[in-house]
Design an enzyme around this catalytic site. Structure first.
Site, PDB file in Angstrom:
ATOM      1  N   TYR A 161      40.559  72.204 -39.742  1.00  0.00           N
ATOM      2  CA  TYR A 161      40.039  73.558 -39.558  1.00  0.00           C
ATOM      3  C   TYR A 161      39.891  73.803 -38.063  1.00  0.00           C
ATOM      4  O   TYR A 161      40.676  73.300 -37.274  1.00  0.00           O
ATOM      5  CB  TYR A 161      38.726  73.712 -40.347  1.00  0.00           C
ATOM      6  CG  TYR A 161      38.329  75.141 -40.569  1.00  0.00           C
ATOM      7  CD1 TYR A 161      39.226  76.063 -41.116  1.00  0.00           C
ATOM      8  CD2 TYR A 161      37.056  75.585 -40.230  1.00  0.00           C
ATOM      9  CE1 TYR A 161      38.877  77.378 -41.311  1.00  0.00           C
ATOM     10  CE2 TYR A 161      36.680  76.912 -40.430  1.00  0.00           C
ATOM     11  CZ  TYR A 161      37.600  77.800 -40.966  1.00  0.00           C
ATOM     12  OH  TYR A 161      37.250  79.108 -41.158  1.00  0.00           O
TER      13      TYR A 161
ATOM     14  N   LYS B  76      49.962  77.350 -68.347  1.00  0.00           N
ATOM     15  CA  LYS B  76      51.270  77.272 -67.699  1.00  0.00           C
ATOM     16  C   LYS B  76      51.164  76.567 -66.351  1.00  0.00           C
ATOM     17  O   LYS B  76      52.003  75.733 -66.000  1.00  0.00           O
ATOM     18  CB  LYS B  76      51.797  78.696 -67.493  1.00  0.00           C
ATOM     19  CG  LYS B  76      53.225  78.766 -67.063  1.00  0.00           C
ATOM     20  CD  LYS B  76      54.036  79.330 -68.185  1.00  0.00           C
ATOM     21  CE  LYS B  76      55.497  79.320 -67.882  1.00  0.00           C
ATOM     22  NZ  LYS B  76      56.271  79.945 -68.956  1.00  0.00           N
TER      23      LYS B  76
ATOM     24  N   GLU C  43      55.687  86.417 -66.217  1.00  0.00           N
ATOM     25  CA  GLU C  43      55.323  85.902 -67.535  1.00  0.00           C
ATOM     26  C   GLU C  43      54.690  86.998 -68.379  1.00  0.00           C
ATOM     27  O   GLU C  43      53.796  87.734 -67.912  1.00  0.00           O
ATOM     28  CB  GLU C  43      54.318  84.746 -67.365  1.00  0.00           C
ATOM     29  CG  GLU C  43      53.992  84.008 -68.628  1.00  0.00           C
ATOM     30  CD  GLU C  43      55.065  83.013 -69.021  1.00  0.00           C
ATOM     31  OE1 GLU C  43      55.043  82.529 -70.156  1.00  0.00           O
ATOM     32  OE2 GLU C  43      55.931  82.716 -68.176  1.00  0.00           O
ATOM     33  N   ASP C  44      55.160  87.112 -69.623  1.00  0.00           N
ATOM     34  CA  ASP C  44      54.501  87.952 -70.628  1.00  0.00           C
ATOM     35  C   ASP C  44      54.318  89.392 -70.170  1.00  0.00           C
ATOM     36  O   ASP C  44      53.259  89.994 -70.341  1.00  0.00           O
ATOM     37  CB  ASP C  44      53.153  87.340 -71.028  1.00  0.00           C
ATOM     38  CG  ASP C  44      53.319  86.009 -71.757  1.00  0.00           C
ATOM     39  OD1 ASP C  44      54.440  85.709 -72.185  1.00  0.00           O
ATOM     40  OD2 ASP C  44      52.330  85.280 -71.889  1.00  0.00           O
TER      41      ASP C  44
END
Length: 465
Positions: free
Chosen positions: A113, A168, A210-211
């Site tokens: 960081y 998924k 997706e879908d």
């Protein structure tokens, strides 16, 4: 009765007297209700009472209720709690973020960081291509949905789609080491979806659509492919088509038929059906008939959208008309990506000898697999409780692994065909039979083989750094 499934697994915690035949009564009650007992554990024991966890698989929620009732009807038994094991694994979600670098002291913090990270930021600002090398981009995929066509459940919205997208993402990691993340959008406007994905794309190495319901999904995909320099893959189309072609390749080896000689009937001409038809034609199929709710799609029939019109103009060379049942007569192959219980065993009996039936509607296929198996040589479904599960998990993890490794963004017919061949070839010739035409999703050879084939098809034989 349909087969029981781990997807409907329940654990009943029961209290009962510690008699000699106590546990056998529980076993008999589950069996009498048609359940599949998977575990029986005594969790507490006392002089006059015992606590027992009875775990079993059911067919559906109503069936699990009947099993619970049967156990509760045993004299002296008190069902204290019923746990749905599917819901239990979803509690709190299925994903988390873990750092890949050590953060144990100030030196680590200064490099990971501020102030050290500023040098890396400036390097990327000077050369944006370095984002692939110096950030998570090269191994990260966005799983994008609007929740409009989820797993056969329909338009259930972005929140309800989350469990599927989480699952998924877990599969991406488990099978190909790809870090994927759900991006569930609260809009079903094509312009908004495209613009949203475009502006979040710098974080990701690939987009998995997706879908998203057809025909909007076709426009979303096409526009994003034009706009982005990372791969855009619609799994409902391309993943399904790849695995269907792989399974059919091996099925034809078993029944000794050639793709170019077949008549293939496809039920469902949405996203999956359209992609299956195109990929089969790219592989050499010449006689495909697509069917929708109105029956056969043919040249001259009113179709309603340009994608269905493409099917009408490029398939059904004999100009067949009529219902799905009518055009199925004499066909060699049935591929269903549509709706449950459209066909009977008698319909399958009227197909050609040594027919192949891929009934992929989930969770209930287009035809009862047991009835289809009385007449067809090979039957495949999308379910895990029957042989020959045609599952997109065989395709998308390895496919993205290959595209990310190659640093490629153009998904071509060559990459899709290469992936299908890799999946088919994962089953050795001496392993092939009527009940084994696709490898298990847990076969460790599959994802690496698909990744290697896709890299080769992109022209990148080894992973790009």
């Amino acid at each position: 009765m349909a087969s029981t499934s781990p997807g409907y697994s329940v654990t009943l915690r029961v209290e009962m007297p510690p008699s000699v035949g106590a546990t056998s009564q529980l076993t008999a009650a589950v069996a009498s209700a048609g359940g599949s007992l998977t575990a029986l554990d005594v969790v507490e024991s006392h002089p006059r009472r015992i606590l027992v966890d009875v775990t079993c698989d059911a067919v559906d929620v109503e069936h699990s209720d009947r099993i619970t009732q049967a156990v509760g009807d045993i004299p002296g038994v008190d069902v204290r709690k019923v746990s749905d094991r599917t819901f239990l694994i979803h509690l709190g979600g299925k994903l988390e973020v873990n750092p890949t670098v050590s953060l144990k002291n100030r030196d680590d913090l200064s490099r990971a960081y501020t102030p050290g990270v500023a040098r890396v930021c400036l390097a990327i600002a000077a050369n944006k291509a370095d984002a692939r090398r110096l950030t998570i981009k090269r191994n990260t995929v966005a799983i994008v949905t609007d929740g409009s066509a989820v797993l056969g459940l329909g338009n259930i919205g972005p929140e309800a789609a989350m469990p599927v997208m989480e699952g998924k993402a877990a599969l991406f990691k488990r099978f190909a080491g790809v870090d994927a993340w759900p991006v569930c959008l609260d809009t079903q406007d094509v312009d908004e979806i495209v613009r949203t994905v475009q502006i979040i794309a710098p974080t990701y190495g690939g987009i998995n659509l997706e879908d998203i319901s057809a025909p909007r999904c076709f426009e979303v995909e096409a526009r994003l492919r034009e706009l982005l320099d990372i791969p855009v893959f619609h799994d409902d189309q391309h993943g399904t088509a790849v695995v269907v072609l792989a399974a059919l390749t091996n099925a034809l080896r078993v029944v000794d038929k050639k793709l170019e000689d077949l008549r293939i009937v496809v039920s469902g001409v949405g996203a999956a059906g359209h992609a299956i038809i195109r990929l089969l034609m790219a592989q050499g199929a010449t006689d495909i008939v697509g069917c929708d709710r109105k029956g056969a799609v043919y040249a001259g029939r009113a179709t309603g959208d340009e994608f269905r019109k493409w099917i009408a103009d490029h398939t059904n060379p004999q100009g067949l008309t009529g219902s799905l049942q009518e055009v199925l007569v004499g066909a060699d192959v049935f591929i269903g990506v549509s709706a449950p219980n459209l066909l009977t065993g008698d319909d399958i009996a009227r197909m050609a000898p040594r027919a192949c039936v891929f009934a992929l509607a989930n969770p209930d296929p287009e035809v009862d697999p047991l009835q289809a198996g009385l007449h067809a040589a090979i039957v495949a479904t999308g379910r895990s409780d029957f042989p020959n599960q045609i599952n997109n998990v065989l395709a998308f993890p390895g496919f993205f692994r290959g595209m990310l490794d190659a640093g490629a963004h153009e998904i071509t017919e060559a990459t899709l065909l290469a992936a299908a061949k890799a999946i088919a070839d994962a089953v050795a010739p001496d392993e092939l039979n009527e009940s084994y035409i696709v490898p298990s999703v847990f076969d460790p050879k599959v994802a690496p083989a698909v990744a290697a084939a896709v890299r080769e098809a992109t022209g990148m034989g080894s992973p790009r750094k």
